[in-house]
Each structure stands twice: as C-alpha cells, then as structure tokens.
Design a protein around this motif. Structure first.
Motif, short mmCIF file in Angstrom:
data_model
loop_
_atom_site.label_atom_id
_atom_site.label_comp_id
_atom_site.label_asym_id
_atom_site.label_seq_id
_atom_site.Cartn_x
_atom_site.Cartn_y
_atom_site.Cartn_z
N CYS A 6 0.59 -1.05 0.19
CA CYS A 6 -0.09 -0.01 0.12
C CYS A 6 0.85 1.07 -0.11
CB CYS A 6 -0.86 -0.07 1.30
SG CYS A 6 0.00 0.16 2.78
N THR A 49 -8.33 -7.53 0.04
CA THR A 49 -8.19 -6.17 -0.77
C THR A 49 -9.27 -6.00 -1.93
OG1 THR A 49 -6.59 -7.07 -2.53
CG2 THR A 49 -5.65 -6.60 -0.56
N ASN A 50 -9.03 -4.76 -2.57
CA ASN A 50 -9.96 -4.51 -3.48
C ASN A 50 -9.56 -4.95 -4.79
OD1 ASN A 50 -7.66 -2.64 -3.38
ND2 ASN A 50 -8.60 -1.67 -4.99
N SER A 60 -10.38 -3.92 -10.16
CA SER A 60 -10.66 -3.56 -8.95
C SER A 60 -12.10 -3.49 -8.30
CB SER A 60 -10.12 -2.08 -8.60
OG SER A 60 -10.40 -1.55 -7.17
N PRO A 62 -13.88 -2.61 -4.77
CA PRO A 62 -13.73 -2.10 -3.39
C PRO A 62 -14.90 -2.36 -3.03
CG PRO A 62 -13.81 -0.14 -4.94
CD PRO A 62 -13.73 -1.34 -5.92
N GLN A 66 -15.22 -4.26 0.86
CA GLN A 66 -15.88 -3.56 2.16
C GLN A 66 -16.79 -4.41 2.85
OE1 GLN A 66 -17.25 0.10 0.72
NE2 GLN A 66 -15.03 0.87 0.32
N TYR A 71 -10.69 -5.51 5.72
CA TYR A 71 -10.37 -5.03 4.31
C TYR A 71 -9.32 -4.09 4.05
CZ TYR A 71 -11.59 -2.20 -0.06
OH TYR A 71 -11.31 -1.59 -1.00
N GLU A 73 -7.66 -1.38 1.10
CA GLU A 73 -7.84 -0.89 -0.40
C GLU A 73 -6.44 -0.86 -0.97
OE1 GLU A 73 -10.26 2.27 -3.27
OE2 GLU A 73 -10.60 2.05 -1.11
#
Length: 288
Positions: A6, A49-50, A60, A62, A66, A71, A73
């Motif tokens: 990240c 993750t997304n 992706s 998201p 969520q 979670y 991103e």
C-alpha cells in the motif's frame, strides 16, 4: 522503508499500519473470492483487498472488499503494474511467435535454381568465356550430366566438374578432372640428296616440287583412336635453308583418350599416348 502493498511506512518491526506484519507467516497472494463476486481476490498478509480477477483479467472491486473484515484497499498502481506486466509478456510472446514464423517461412523457401550457382562458379573460375552465352553454358552442363547418367566415364574438364557439382552432385565424388596441356610439335623437311624439294630465300623456306604441300598453313589434325577429330592447328613459318626446313606448331591436348593420332597435311599419321605427348612432344621428319 515502505509497505510494498500500500505504500505506507513500516515501523521498526516491519509492520504496516494498514497491512500488518508484511513479512509474517500469514500468506499473501490470490485466494478464492469470499464474496463469490469474482473468481479470485488478492490478500495481503491475510487481509482481503480490492484487487480481483476473473480468468486472466484483473480489476478493482472495492464494494465487494468492504463487505469483508480487515479489508484493505490497494492503490491502483498495483493493478496498473500487473496490467503492464501482462502487456509486456504478451508483446514478448507475439514477437517470439513472429520470429519463429519468419524462420519457418525462410526454411520453406525453395533453394535457388542450380543454374545461378553454376554460372556464378564458372565466372569465379574464369571459365565462362568457354561458352558463347549463359544459355549455351547451361545446355552444356545439363548434357554433361545426361552423359554420366548414360554410363559415360566420370571424367572431364574443369567446367564439366562445375556442371557436375551444380546439376548432378551425386557424381561429384568420383568425378576426375582431366589434365589439359599444350603440346609443341616440330615438323622437319629434309632434302640432302638435292631433289629441289625445299625452296628457301635466306629468311624463310617451304616445300617445293614433290613437297609443295608442306608450307606455312598446312593443316595439323589430332584425332582419337576412333577417328574423332579432337583439335586442329597449322604449321607455322618455315625456318632453314634448301637442305633442312623446320616448321613448328602447337596443339592443346586433353588426357582421357586411348590414342592421339596426328596427321600433317597428307603426310601420313603418327600415333602417341598422352604420356608420350607430355614427356617428349611431337617430332616428325620427312625426306632424306
């Protein structure tokens, strides 16, 4: 140091505030998507993750991410890097396939016609002047191979060897190139008994009366044992006096014949072997 997933900073223990223990024992990688929205979802140290994928397509999600605890991103740069890597791999595959295709096509191209190599080899050897044209040279080369196929001896001149290499290479190993030499001949007219058989003017001479057929230009012919004419020439200028008049001539002779039969005008025939011609030349005497 920063987190490779990240981009956040890592503390002294190598822990990311968002992703947790980066180098811990919890697995990182693709797993089945717990939300069942996609085939797979990417996990970082156990956190969903997304990033998702379906087949080879990565995207992706998201919203689905969520729905899961812990979670994370990930920045879009990760997906873009994956896309770039996939694109680069695809480009490499396409280029490799193109190279293989070119090589295969080149390998399937028919070889150049033997005529081109034959004519080029003749020029390189300085033998192309032996033929009136390229068409004549090719016709001769083809004829050489036809004769060999019919059982003729595997021998010939240097130009014939080039023809064999180009048009019938299966005869090349046993083919023998024949030697070609220029043989010098001497014809001596003698009149020791005073029959006025030689006419001389102090600088040149020639036959007279009963020998009037012996003079510069009298034809010289060489035949093989079967009577086939091999080469022709003529006597040169006579040198001497009224007693002895000497003429010289030169004939090119190629080995391979059983005999070489020489005639000078109508003055009989003289037989030689190739070795005799090479070692001693030709000497003929007429008169007393």
């Amino acid at each position: 140091m920063t987190c490779p997933y990240c981009g956040s900073g890592l503390d002294a223990t190598g822990t990311c505030s968002r992703c947790g223990q980066v180098h811990g024992s919890v697995s990182t990688g693709w797993r089945p998507d717990p939300t069942a929205r996609h085939e797979g979802r990417y996990f970082v140290t156990g956190h969903p993750t997304n990033r998702v994928r379906d087949g080879r397509s990565t995207s992706s999600d998201p919203v689905g991410g969520q729905m899961l605890p812990d979670y994370l991103e990930l920045p879009s740069a990760g997906i873009r890097s994956t896309w770039l890597g996939t694109t680069a791999a695809a480009v490499i595959i396409v280029l490799t396939a193109a190279v293989v295709w070119v090589l295969l096509v080149a390998g399937r191209r028919p070889p150049p016609p033997p005529e081109a190599g034959y004519l080029s080899a003749l020029r390189d050897a300085g033998l192309s002047d032996e033929f009136n044209s390229d068409v004549n040279a090719v016709a001769h080369g083809r004829q050489v191979c036809r004769q060999l196929e019919d059982g003729d001896p595997q021998q010939g001149l240097p130009a014939d060897k080039i023809a064999v290499d180009a048009f019938c290479p299966h005869f090349a190993q046993g083919f023998r190139v024949l030697e070609k030499v220029k043989v010098t001949g001497t014809f001596v007219l003698v009149d020791n008994v005073g029959v006025d058989g030689i006419m001389a003017d102090g600088t040149s001479c020639q036959g007279a009366n009963g020998y009037s057929d012996v003079n510069p230009g009298t034809p010289v012919t060489v035949k093989n044992g079967h009577g086939d004419v091999l080469v022709g020439a003529a006597l040169g200028p006579g040198k001497g006096d009224s007693t002895t008049c000497t003429f010289t001539f030169t004939v090119p002779v190629t080995e391979g014949e059983d005999r070489y039969v020489l005639s000078i005008g109508r003055r009989g025939e003289f037989s030689y072997s190739f070795d005799q011609l090479v070692a001693k030349g030709i000497l003929v005497q007429l008169g007393q």
